[in-house]
Design a protein around this motif. Structure first.
Motif, mmCIF file in Angstrom:
data_model
loop_
_atom_site.group_PDB
_atom_site.id
_atom_site.type_symbol
_atom_site.label_atom_id
_atom_site.label_comp_id
_atom_site.label_asym_id
_atom_site.label_seq_id
_atom_site.Cartn_x
_atom_site.Cartn_y
_atom_site.Cartn_z
ATOM 1 N N LEU A 182 47.988 42.874 37.249
ATOM 2 C CA LEU A 182 46.649 42.205 37.233
ATOM 3 C C LEU A 182 47.229 40.658 37.458
ATOM 4 O O LEU A 182 46.316 39.851 37.802
ATOM 5 C CB LEU A 182 45.920 42.400 36.065
ATOM 6 C CG LEU A 182 44.968 43.820 35.952
ATOM 7 C CD1 LEU A 182 44.669 44.002 34.616
ATOM 8 C CD2 LEU A 182 44.094 43.713 36.858
ATOM 9 N N HIS A 183 48.246 40.354 36.965
ATOM 10 C CA HIS A 183 48.866 38.996 37.096
ATOM 11 C C HIS A 183 48.995 38.573 38.492
ATOM 12 O O HIS A 183 48.493 37.278 39.171
ATOM 13 C CB HIS A 183 49.970 38.547 36.473
ATOM 14 C CG HIS A 183 49.920 38.896 34.905
ATOM 15 N ND1 HIS A 183 49.335 37.779 34.217
ATOM 16 C CD2 HIS A 183 50.708 39.653 34.227
ATOM 17 C CE1 HIS A 183 49.315 38.157 32.686
ATOM 18 N NE2 HIS A 183 50.197 39.246 32.786
ATOM 19 N N ALA A 184 49.558 39.455 39.481
ATOM 20 C CA ALA A 184 49.469 39.239 40.801
ATOM 21 C C ALA A 184 47.977 39.422 41.393
ATOM 22 O O ALA A 184 47.793 38.576 42.310
ATOM 23 C CB ALA A 184 50.540 40.428 41.228
ATOM 24 N N ALA A 185 47.164 40.361 40.879
ATOM 25 C CA ALA A 185 45.932 40.382 41.514
ATOM 26 C C ALA A 185 45.066 39.064 41.186
ATOM 27 O O ALA A 185 44.448 38.540 42.169
ATOM 28 C CB ALA A 185 45.003 41.676 40.670
ATOM 29 N N ARG A 186 45.012 38.649 40.018
ATOM 30 C CA ARG A 186 44.529 37.246 39.701
ATOM 31 C C ARG A 186 45.212 36.103 40.374
ATOM 32 O O ARG A 186 44.237 35.184 40.953
ATOM 33 C CB ARG A 186 44.482 37.064 38.288
ATOM 34 C CG ARG A 186 43.843 38.101 37.509
ATOM 35 C CD ARG A 186 43.952 38.036 35.950
ATOM 36 N NE ARG A 186 43.318 38.987 35.348
ATOM 37 C CZ ARG A 186 43.599 39.703 34.254
ATOM 38 N NH1 ARG A 186 44.850 39.505 33.722
ATOM 39 N NH2 ARG A 186 42.636 40.441 33.282
#
Length: 327
Positions: A249-253
């Protein structure tokens, strides 16, 4: 592990002064990027070393006894290690520095690269996800990564277990280009079991890339930074599967923060019915409840969240990705 065909360890005249400055106490990526911008503004004929030394933070660090000698020694050690490995050290002024990273506010001023990047080709897409995917998730990652590799895109991922490995492997099997972003120096590998996969990536003309110097061990906070770098290198992030609070989710955000696209495949009927940890994030995206808080973005950014229902959605996904190409 060495590159299939050795590349210059250093090219731009500003690289070694910036590399040396990076070894000084209190000099971080923001300072280095500010210095790089000044060198670019001064243009041809500028002495990069003079610009580096004139920066207030660098000047303060250099006031410490022996600081310059120690920093120079460490910079030379990095340069020697890169040359021995056939790797490159790029600064953000290099022509080979990835074009998609240039507008990113927290971009690394220096990159360590083993293998070949396609720095000026914007057709990069990150395919990321959990280390413990379902069987359907694994297949979906391979199908999507293979499709983009066949279409001439570079598939970016993090060399982790599960979805990352499936994406890299599928890109290689399609004869395509893939980049593995690492959370440590190029002299180590995490997880160790992916050493052969890393070697295949380099041998096939892809690259291992890190913002961390030689000798940097894999530490947890660096994986978060690695994830944001995957997003910065790509026009969009395709989140295959993730738990509700998974690292991917770090990459998604980051993708939404950087003005890029976030796509996710609709879970298979079997995975949706089971509702396991691997599909928690995609089910939440599918539900559309309180996504601003979940993705840590504003309402406008949600317009760049795209659901992949099937192959009929790829033309629109491609159009949206390419529309984000920097001009």
């Amino acid at each position: 592990m060495k590159a299939a065909s050795p590349t210059p360890a250093m090219d731009h005249p500003a690289t070694f002064p910036l590399l040396t400055a990076s070894k000084l106490h209190g000099v971080g990526a923001r300072t280095l990027s500010r210095i790089a911008r000044e060198i670019r503004q001064w243009g041809a004929g500028t002495d990069p070393e003079r610009v580096v030394r004139s920066d207030p933070r660098v000047a303060q660090a250099l006031s410490e006894t022996g600081a310059l000698e120690a920093a120079t020694r460490l910079a030379r050690a990095d340069l020697q290690a890169a040359r021995a490995q056939g790797a490159s050290i790029l600064c953000e002024l290099d022509d080979a520095y990835p074009a998609l990273l240039r507008p990113v506010p927290d971009r690394p001023a220096l990159l360590y690269v083993l293998g070949a990047l396609r720095g000026q080709d914007p057709r990069n897409v990150a395919v990321v996800g959990t280390q413990e995917p379902t069987r359907d998730g694994q297949r979906t990652a391979a199908r999507i990564a293979g499709r983009y590799a066949l279409e001439g895109w570079s598939v970016v991922s993090g060399l982790a277990l599960g979805i990352d490995a499936a994406a890299h492997t599928a890109a290689l099997e399609a004869g395509g280009h893939t980049v593995a972003v690492l959370a440590h120096g190029l002299d180590t590998l995490s997880p160790p079991r992916h050493r052969e996969l890393a070697q295949r990536i380099v041998a096939a003309g892809g690259a291992l890339l890190s913002e961390y110097p030689y000798g940097t061990a894999p530490l947890r906070p660096q994986f978060v930074q690695r994830d944001r770098l995957q997003a910065g290198l790509s026009l969009g992030v395709i989140l295959i599967q993730s738990s509700e609070d998974g690292g991917s989710l770090h990459a998604a955000r980051a993708a939404l923060r950087y003005g890029r696209l976030l796509a996710y495949p609709q879970p298979s009927a079997a995975d949706a019915a089971q509702g396991g940890r691997a599909v928690q994030a995609t089910l939440r995206l599918l539900g559309g409840v309180d996504l601003e808080s979940y993705l840590k973005c504003d309402a406008r950014a949600l317009q760049r969240v795209f659901r992949i229902r099937g192959r009929e959605d790829y033309p629109e996904l491609d159009r949206r990705l390419l529309a984000l190409t920097p001009r």
